[in-house]
Design an enzyme around this catalytic site. Structure first.
Site, PDB file in Angstrom:
ATOM      1  N   LYS A 104       0.832  -1.214   0.000  1.00 62.33           N
ATOM      2  CA  LYS A 104       0.000   0.000   0.000  1.00 62.33           C
ATOM      3  C   LYS A 104       0.866   1.262   0.000  1.00 62.33           C
ATOM      4  CE  LYS A 104      -3.824  -2.444   2.210  1.00 62.33           C
ATOM      5  NZ  LYS A 104      -3.132  -3.742   2.472  1.00 62.33           N
TER       6      LYS A 104
HETATM    7  P1  OMP Z   1      -7.446 -11.758   6.065  1.00 63.15           P
HETATM    8  O1  OMP Z   1      -8.487 -10.896   6.685  1.00 63.15           O
HETATM    9  O2  OMP Z   1      -6.633 -12.516   7.064  1.00 63.15           O
HETATM   10  O3  OMP Z   1      -8.006 -12.631   4.972  1.00 63.15           O
HETATM   11  O4  OMP Z   1      -6.362 -10.768   5.388  1.00 63.15           O
HETATM   12  C1  OMP Z   1      -6.750  -9.756   4.507  1.00 63.15           C
HETATM   13  C2  OMP Z   1      -5.532  -9.204   3.762  1.00 63.15           C
HETATM   14  O5  OMP Z   1      -5.977  -8.294   2.759  1.00 63.15           O
HETATM   15  C3  OMP Z   1      -4.556  -8.428   4.629  1.00 63.15           C
HETATM   16  O6  OMP Z   1      -3.257  -8.577   4.091  1.00 63.15           O
HETATM   17  C4  OMP Z   1      -5.019  -6.990   4.466  1.00 63.15           C
HETATM   18  O7  OMP Z   1      -3.958  -6.074   4.657  1.00 63.15           O
HETATM   19  C5  OMP Z   1      -5.481  -6.980   3.011  1.00 63.15           C
HETATM   20  N1  OMP Z   1      -6.518  -5.975   2.693  1.00 63.15           N
HETATM   21  C6  OMP Z   1      -7.662  -5.926   3.446  1.00 63.15           C
HETATM   22  O8  OMP Z   1      -7.913  -6.739   4.341  1.00 63.15           O
HETATM   23  N2  OMP Z   1      -8.569  -4.929   3.196  1.00 63.15           N
HETATM   24  C7  OMP Z   1      -8.414  -4.015   2.203  1.00 63.15           C
HETATM   25  O9  OMP Z   1      -9.277  -3.187   1.999  1.00 63.15           O
HETATM   26  C8  OMP Z   1      -7.258  -4.078   1.415  1.00 63.15           C
HETATM   27  C9  OMP Z   1      -6.370  -5.112   1.606  1.00 63.15           C
HETATM   28  C10 OMP Z   1      -5.338  -5.285   0.564  1.00 63.15           C
HETATM   29  O10 OMP Z   1      -4.977  -4.287  -0.081  1.00 63.15           O
HETATM   30  O11 OMP Z   1      -4.935  -6.396   0.269  1.00 63.15           O
END
Ligand code: OMP
Length: 269
Positions: free
Chosen positions: A94
């Site tokens: 990001k």
């Molecule tokens: P879990 O919730 O464990 O499946 O992880 C979600 C992943 O997606 C993490 O690495 C977050 O940083 C990323 N993420 C989000 O959860 N929400 C967003 O809006 C954006 C991201 C991202 O850009 O990947």
């Protein structure tokens, strides 16, 4: 190969919209791996081996590696190198800064680490994003509607005509002359997912928020894929990585990845 072409071709050949997130927390990996010289890498290799056949992509959130200092950055590089070439790699950092600095972030993530795609924060505007867009073979997923509760704070502010996230989607469309832009839209906001898809029907989406964050897979797929039922990657990290804390963690991860892949496919058009 141009990024979008690569994305569509991997989704097709793997028959999968699943992105496995390698957000590996050393506190949560099985005890027996902690005696390895690099426990996180050992765990990641096992997860990659167990889930690659069900995945189109792996997303590595750099925070989990940066938090471990110099060793963590090495683990990040070794993990990326362990991902089979038939899957896409996304470095989720990001980033976004003045152009001169973004150029260095782009070099670090694309050239040095060798990721196929990255995530970028658009808050600083066009000159902060442009340096990431120079290579048409590399994908750039730009935050649009994030999955977290704080996405209410700024992203929905309206100028009286449209919310900020609409402005972001339409502006990214204008930046997309090399067809290497994508948008991040959280599965936890299915209504917004449908709206954004209608504004930018051909743009690749990275859709986190299924799994541990509880996003509804059916709605996310129906609203987030394009008219052909493709052009989107759905990320799940913790639900796969920590599917079991027992000795069967590897087969449990494979089983959740396989189930998630199948469920995503079930709702494709
Ligand atoms: P879990 O919730 O464990 O499946 O992880 C979600 C992943 O997606 C993490 O690495 C977050 O940083 C990323 N993420 C989000 O959860 N929400 C967003 O809006 C954006 C991201 C991202 O850009 O990947």
């Amino acid at each position: 190969m141009a990024f979008k072409e690569k994305l569509l071709s991997v989704i097709e050949s793997q028959n999968s919209l699943l992105c496995v997130g390698l957000d590996t927390d050393i506190e949560r990996i099985p005890e027996h791996l902690k005696s390895e010289s690099d426990p996180v890498l050992a765990f990641n290799r096992e997860i990659i081996e167990a889930t690659a056949e069900y995945a189109a992509a792996f997303k590595i959130n750099t925070a989990f590696y940066e938090a471990r200092g110099v060793q963590g950055w090495q683990t990040l590089q070794d993990t990326l190198d362990a991902i089979p070439p038939y899957c896409l790699t996304i470095a989720d950092a990001k980033r976004g800064d003045i152009g001169n600095t973004s150029r260095m972030y782009a070099k670090s993530l694309f050239e040095v680490l060798g990721a196929d795609a990255i995530t970028v924060n658009p808050y600083m505007g066009h000159d902060s994003v442009r340096p990431f867009l120079e290579d048409p073979d590399k994908g750039v997923f730009i935050l649009c509607v994030t999955s977290n509760p704080g996405s209410q704070d700024f992203q929905r502010i309206s100028d009286g005509q449209s919310p900020l996230y609409k402005k972001i989607a339409l502006t990214v469309q204008q930046w997309n002359d090399k067809s290497n832009c994508g948008l991040v839209v959280g599965a936890t906001h299915p209504q917004e997912l449908a709206e954004v898809r209608s504004w930018v029907p051909d743009m690749p989406f990275l859709i986190p928020g299924i799994g541990a964050q509880g996003g509804d897979i059916e709605l996310a797929v129906r609203n987030g894929t394009d008219v052909q039922g493709t052009n989107a990657l759905f990320n799940s990290s913790r639900a796969i990585l920590y599917a079991s804390s027992g000795p069967e963690y590897k087969s449990a991860a494979a089983s959740v990845a396989s189930k998630t892949r199948n469920e995503l496919n079930r709702y494709r058009k």
